[in-house]
Write a protein that holds these residues in place. Structure first.
Motif, PDB file in Angstrom:
ATOM      1  N   LEU A   1       0.534  -1.677  -0.161  1.00 38.16           N
ATOM      2  CA  LEU A   1      -0.063   0.257  -0.236  1.00 38.16           C
ATOM      3  C   LEU A   1       0.956   1.610  -0.054  1.00 38.16           C
ATOM      4  O   LEU A   1       0.549   2.217   0.277  1.00 38.16           O
ATOM      5  N   SER A   2       2.817   0.819  -0.369  1.00 31.16           N
ATOM      6  CA  SER A   2       2.800   2.430  -0.168  1.00 31.16           C
ATOM      7  C   SER A   2       2.994   2.765  -0.360  1.00 31.16           C
ATOM      8  O   SER A   2       3.543   4.808  -1.235  1.00 31.16           O
ATOM      9  N   ASP A   3       2.375   2.420  -2.026  1.00 27.32           N
ATOM     10  CA  ASP A   3       2.729   3.275  -3.339  1.00 27.32           C
ATOM     11  C   ASP A   3       1.423   3.102  -4.719  1.00 27.32           C
ATOM     12  O   ASP A   3       1.603   3.727  -5.273  1.00 27.32           O
ATOM     13  N   LYS A   4       0.672   3.773  -3.134  1.00 25.35           N
ATOM     14  CA  LYS A   4      -0.790   3.730  -4.021  1.00 25.35           C
ATOM     15  C   LYS A   4      -1.935   5.113  -4.170  1.00 25.35           C
ATOM     16  O   LYS A   4      -1.223   5.756  -3.516  1.00 25.35           O
ATOM     17  N   PRO A   5      -1.939   5.096  -5.890  1.00 18.83           N
ATOM     18  CA  PRO A   5      -2.174   6.482  -6.279  1.00 18.83           C
ATOM     19  C   PRO A   5      -3.131   6.797  -5.062  1.00 18.83           C
ATOM     20  O   PRO A   5      -4.263   6.616  -4.075  1.00 18.83           O
ATOM     21  N   ALA A   6      -3.924   8.748  -5.441  1.00 16.42           N
ATOM     22  CA  ALA A   6      -4.589   9.142  -4.520  1.00 16.42           C
ATOM     23  C   ALA A   6      -6.164   8.470  -5.009  1.00 16.42           C
ATOM     24  O   ALA A   6      -6.296   8.275  -3.431  1.00 16.42           O
ATOM     25  N   TRP A   7      -6.748   8.323  -5.730  1.00 17.81           N
ATOM     26  CA  TRP A   7      -7.986   8.131  -5.637  1.00 17.81           C
ATOM     27  C   TRP A   7      -8.297   6.968  -5.211  1.00 17.81           C
ATOM     28  O   TRP A   7      -9.300   5.795  -4.687  1.00 17.81           O
ATOM     29  N   TYR A   8      -7.476   6.057  -5.250  1.00 24.11           N
ATOM     30  CA  TYR A   8      -7.244   4.515  -4.471  1.00 24.11           C
ATOM     31  C   TYR A   8      -7.202   4.699  -3.096  1.00 24.11           C
ATOM     32  O   TYR A   8      -8.659   3.890  -2.253  1.00 24.11           O
ATOM     33  N   ILE A   9      -6.290   5.438  -2.100  1.00 20.20           N
ATOM     34  CA  ILE A   9      -6.464   5.854  -0.755  1.00 20.20           C
ATOM     35  C   ILE A   9      -8.608   6.034  -0.402  1.00 20.20           C
ATOM     36  O   ILE A   9      -8.819   5.404  -0.237  1.00 20.20           O
ATOM     37  N   ALA A  10      -8.234   7.460  -1.342  1.00 16.10           N
ATOM     38  CA  ALA A  10      -9.573   8.257  -1.451  1.00 16.10           C
ATOM     39  C   ALA A  10     -11.370   6.954  -1.041  1.00 16.10           C
ATOM     40  O   ALA A  10     -11.573   6.910  -0.160  1.00 16.10           O
ATOM     41  N   SER A  11     -10.581   6.304  -2.025  1.00 13.49           N
ATOM     42  CA  SER A  11     -11.832   5.276  -2.502  1.00 13.49           C
ATOM     43  C   SER A  11     -12.116   4.127  -1.542  1.00 13.49           C
ATOM     44  O   SER A  11     -13.045   3.651  -0.712  1.00 13.49           O
ATOM     45  N   VAL A  12     -10.836   3.199  -1.446  1.00 11.01           N
ATOM     46  CA  VAL A  12     -10.887   2.864  -0.522  1.00 11.01           C
ATOM     47  C   VAL A  12     -10.875   3.323   1.309  1.00 11.01           C
ATOM     48  O   VAL A  12     -11.708   2.647   2.347  1.00 11.01           O
ATOM     49  N   THR A  13     -10.786   4.610   1.569  1.00 10.58           N
ATOM     50  CA  THR A  13     -10.709   4.539   2.935  1.00 10.58           C
ATOM     51  C   THR A  13     -11.977   5.235   3.224  1.00 10.58           C
ATOM     52  O   THR A  13     -12.998   4.825   3.917  1.00 10.58           O
ATOM     53  N   LEU A  14     -13.296   6.214   2.000  1.00  9.65           N
ATOM     54  CA  LEU A  14     -13.766   6.282   2.734  1.00  9.65           C
ATOM     55  C   LEU A  14     -15.285   5.250   2.118  1.00  9.65           C
ATOM     56  O   LEU A  14     -16.313   5.194   2.590  1.00  9.65           O
ATOM     57  N   GLY A  15     -14.892   4.140   1.589  1.00  4.65           N
ATOM     58  CA  GLY A  15     -15.898   2.813   1.381  1.00  4.65           C
ATOM     59  C   GLY A  15     -15.826   1.824   2.539  1.00  4.65           C
ATOM     60  O   GLY A  15     -16.908   1.792   3.103  1.00  4.65           O
ATOM     61  N   VAL A  16     -14.220   1.871   2.803  1.00  2.87           N
ATOM     62  CA  VAL A  16     -14.816   1.361   5.054  1.00  2.87           C
ATOM     63  C   VAL A  16     -15.176   2.130   5.772  1.00  2.87           C
ATOM     64  O   VAL A  16     -16.688   1.522   6.145  1.00  2.87           O
ATOM     65  N   GLY A  17     -14.509   3.728   5.372  1.00  3.62           N
ATOM     66  CA  GLY A  17     -15.699   4.269   6.660  1.00  3.62           C
ATOM     67  C   GLY A  17     -17.314   4.113   6.485  1.00  3.62           C
ATOM     68  O   GLY A  17     -18.400   4.420   7.454  1.00  3.62           O
ATOM     69  N   PHE A  18     -17.908   4.177   5.231  1.00  2.00           N
ATOM     70  CA  PHE A  18     -19.668   4.384   4.950  1.00  2.00           C
ATOM     71  C   PHE A  18     -19.931   3.326   5.531  1.00  2.00           C
ATOM     72  O   PHE A  18     -20.943   2.204   5.123  1.00  2.00           O
ATOM     73  N   GLY A  19     -19.297   2.109   4.520  1.00  2.08           N
ATOM     74  CA  GLY A  19     -19.700   0.930   4.575  1.00  2.08           C
ATOM     75  C   GLY A  19     -20.104   0.088   6.644  1.00  2.08           C
ATOM     76  O   GLY A  19     -20.428  -0.543   6.328  1.00  2.08           O
ATOM     77  N   LEU A  20     -18.973   0.722   7.187  1.00  6.06           N
ATOM     78  CA  LEU A  20     -19.803   0.680   8.578  1.00  6.06           C
ATOM     79  C   LEU A  20     -19.868   1.059   9.525  1.00  6.06           C
ATOM     80  O   LEU A  20     -21.201   1.234   9.688  1.00  6.06           O
ATOM     81  N   PHE A  21     -20.489   2.254   8.428  1.00  5.22           N
ATOM     82  CA  PHE A  21     -21.771   3.377   8.959  1.00  5.22           C
ATOM     83  C   PHE A  21     -22.829   2.496   8.482  1.00  5.22           C
ATOM     84  O   PHE A  21     -23.839   2.674   9.275  1.00  5.22           O
ATOM     85  N   VAL A  22     -23.280   2.487   8.111  1.00  9.51           N
ATOM     86  CA  VAL A  22     -24.338   0.977   6.499  1.00  9.51           C
ATOM     87  C   VAL A  22     -24.199  -0.342   7.760  1.00  9.51           C
ATOM     88  O   VAL A  22     -25.231  -0.478   8.332  1.00  9.51           O
TER      89      VAL A  22
END
Length: 601
Positions: free
Chosen positions: A212-233
């Motif tokens: 995960l050390s060199d992942k692009p910004a879109w990947y970081i944002a999508s994974v982070t928000l995906g997990v956050g909103f997944g826990l929210f749901v």
């Protein structure tokens, strides 16, 4: 391999593990004191959760601050390729930090293990390579200037985060005419924040082991928000119906495993007498608990049905054997209260079955007699006591009651001061606080994850440097990876320190800075966790203790007055943090100076 330095590495390993043990007994205990003081979890429950989330944070994020500890304070080039000196330097640094934190923990004094280690490394650097070669400046965020800047930055940032979170709770939930439904339906936002923050700490500048050390910004944002909103749901489907049935319907027959029924719980019919069910009284001020003083009669005792509520004991003042008033000899009276509370707790433990009960009875029945230790009867008693002392050392903390141990409040100057502080804190609905006791479990686990992500890296940094120098015979490189097994060993040692000796700090910290409750505690822990994880992202070692203290002060100020915070306690804590720097530095420097310049054959 530096075989001639094997004994140095062995000593260094011992002190590195001792420093990690004290980290758990001091810093982790302070972090979990918020949840235990708020009575959201018991000390025993905190042990299990700490073990799980400390390890998770350590193994996924924990080595990030290790490079700063290994290389940011004493440059590798300063050792001139002498791996033996580097090994000795980090051994003395571990010893200096461990000795200071161990002494403070033993005397229930609260200090920062992170700053103890950093200061000890600085002292060792002065003794080993000279003050001019120690990185006193910013050094790209890795020098002492950057680290010590956190002494003020971290508590302030935590205070801001904590106060913002609690202010949202206060104005969205507490001030409502009917706050309980608002508390229930807004609770998933804590899952959103916790999931987003923890995932971001893993993914952003993430572990190379996970790719995960060199992942692009879109990947970081999508994974982070995906997990956050997944826990929210998920929390909206499972957590909300559970607390709705538990808090609003007061369904006392609900079990933990009913959580998996999800939305079906919304249609669950509560028992006919559920409306008369009572939730724990979180507004109870924890004074001395049920302490049997001489001449006292226990008019009330701890309720078996509700162990979260502390009852107050009336004292039979008509007895001729009543204790002297506290104002006549306050120091002796305070020590008497401590001794009586401890003896009552030990008496209860002696009546229990199992290894701990056996060990406590053995110690009680085989006390040392008159004369020196070499007297025959004392030697026999010592031999009998040794196995029991080992059992007590391992199991005593697992049965400790933090609330009943917080004595010395009622009738003392500190007690009067705390009463004044508590009087400025509004006591909100018990139903709302009861709901946030479930939420606080989530925030406490997030804080424990953050501690594992930050402090494990601090503790493992010196040990990794020692191991690398010993095993390769070369000075450790600036980019040398930290073995995963070392991170796991340090994390387990930290957890072991919390489990076996964390009560010694928790019993004196408690809620002596400001009034605690689950909604306040949730805000404190989340504010501290956010700060710790942010600093960890930039490889800045910060003190978990400082962060939770700053968040506690920030939440306390949300009561609307400076009088809602015990500034004397805050001042004492700040003083101990500042004094840690020269003392730990001197201990480490003196040890290094003596061993480096000792005569050889």
């Amino acid at each position: 391999m530096l075989t001639e330095y094997t004994y140095v590495f062995a000593i260094g390993t011992f002190f590195a593990l001792l420093e990690a043990y004290n980290n758990g007994a001091n810093d982790v205990a302070n972090a979990w004191a918020t949840s235990v003081s708020s009575r959201s979890v018991t000390y025993q429950q905190a042990m299990v959760l700490c073990l799980i989330f400390e390890l998770t944070g350590a193994l996924t994020v924990g080595a990030r601050t290790a490079s700063t500890i290994k290389n940011g304070i004493i440059p590798i080039a300063a050792f001139n390729g002498n791996a033996g000196v580097q090994l000795l330097a980090f051994t003395c640094a571990s010893a200096g930090a461990a000795i200071w934190v161990m002494w403070c923990t033993r005397n229930s004094a609260h200090v920062s293990s992170t700053y103890s280690l950093v200061s000890s490394i600085a002292g060792v650097g002065v003794a080993a390579v000279g003050a001019s070669k120690v990185e006193w400046g910013w050094n790209g965020g890795s020098g002492l200037g950057a680290i010590f800047a956190g002494l003020c930055m971290a508590p302030i940032a935590s205070g801001i985060f904590g106060s913002v979170i609690f202010s949202l709770i206060k104005f969205v939930v507490h001030v409502r005419r009917d706050p309980v439904p608002w508390a229930v339906w807004t609770s998933p936002f804590f899952f959103l924040i916790a999931g987003t923050i923890c995932t971001l700490s893993v993914v952003y500048k993430g572990s190379p082991r996970l790719g995960l050390s060199d992942k692009p910004a879109w990947y970081i944002a999508s994974v982070t928000l995906g997990v956050g909103f997944g826990l929210f749901v998920l929390s909206a489907f499972f957590f909300v119906p559970f607390v709705h049935a538990k808090v609003i319907k007061k369904d006392y027959t609900l079990k933990l495993w009913d959580f998996f029924q999800g939305p079906l719980l919304l249609k669950r019919v509560a028992p006919a007498d559920a409306e008369f069910a009572q939730v724990p009284n979180y507004a109870v001020v924890q004074h001395s608990g049920d302490i049997k003083r001489p001449g006292a009669k226990a008019e009330a005792a701890m309720s078996d049905a509700d162990t979260k509520e502390i009852t107050v004991v009336d004292v039979d003042t008509s007895s001729e054997e009543r204790p002297a008033p506290l104002h006549e000899n306050p120091r002796e009276a305070y020590r008497l209260l401590l001794a009586q509370a401890r003896e009552q707790h030990h008496e209860e433990l002696r009546q229990k079955k199992g290894p701990l009960g056996w060990a406590m009875r053995t110690l009680h029945n085989n006390q040392l007699g008159a004369g020196s230790i070499y007297e025959l009867h004392n030697l026999k008693a010592t031999l009998v006591r040794i196995p029991a002392q080992i059992v007590v050392g391992a199991l005593y903390g697992m049965s400790y009651d933090i609330h009943r141990a917080q004595v010395g409040v009622l009738g003392t100057p500190e007690g009067r001061r705390m009463d004044r502080v508590y009087s400025h804190a509004p006591k909100y609905s018990n139903e709302v606080e009861y709901l946030y006791s479930f939420v606080q479990i989530i925030t406490a686990c997030t804080a424990s994850f953050a501690h594992g992500a930050n402090d494990v890296g601090n503790a493992v940094g010196v040990w990794a440097a020692m191991y690398s120098a010993w095993s390769t015979g070369e000075t450790v490189g600036s980019k040398a990876p930290v073995p995963l097994w070392q991170i796991a060993v340090i994390a387990l040692t930290i957890c072991f320190g919390f489990i076996t000796y964390g009560y010694n700090i928790m019993r004196v910290m408690g809620n002596k800075i400001t009034y605690h409750s689950p909604s306040r505690g949730s805000s404190m822990e989340m504010g501290a966790a956010i700060t710790i994880l942010i600093f960890s992202q930039y490889k800045l070692p910060v003190s978990t203790s400082m962060c939770i203290t700053g968040a506690t002060v920030g939440v306390g100020l949300c009561n609307g007055t400076f009088k809602a915070v015990n500034w004397q306690r805050v001042g004492l804590l700040f003083f101990s943090w500042v004094m840690t720097i020269p003392i730990a530095g001197l201990i480490g420097g003196i040890l290094m100076g003596i061993t480096l310049n000792a005569p050889g054959y």
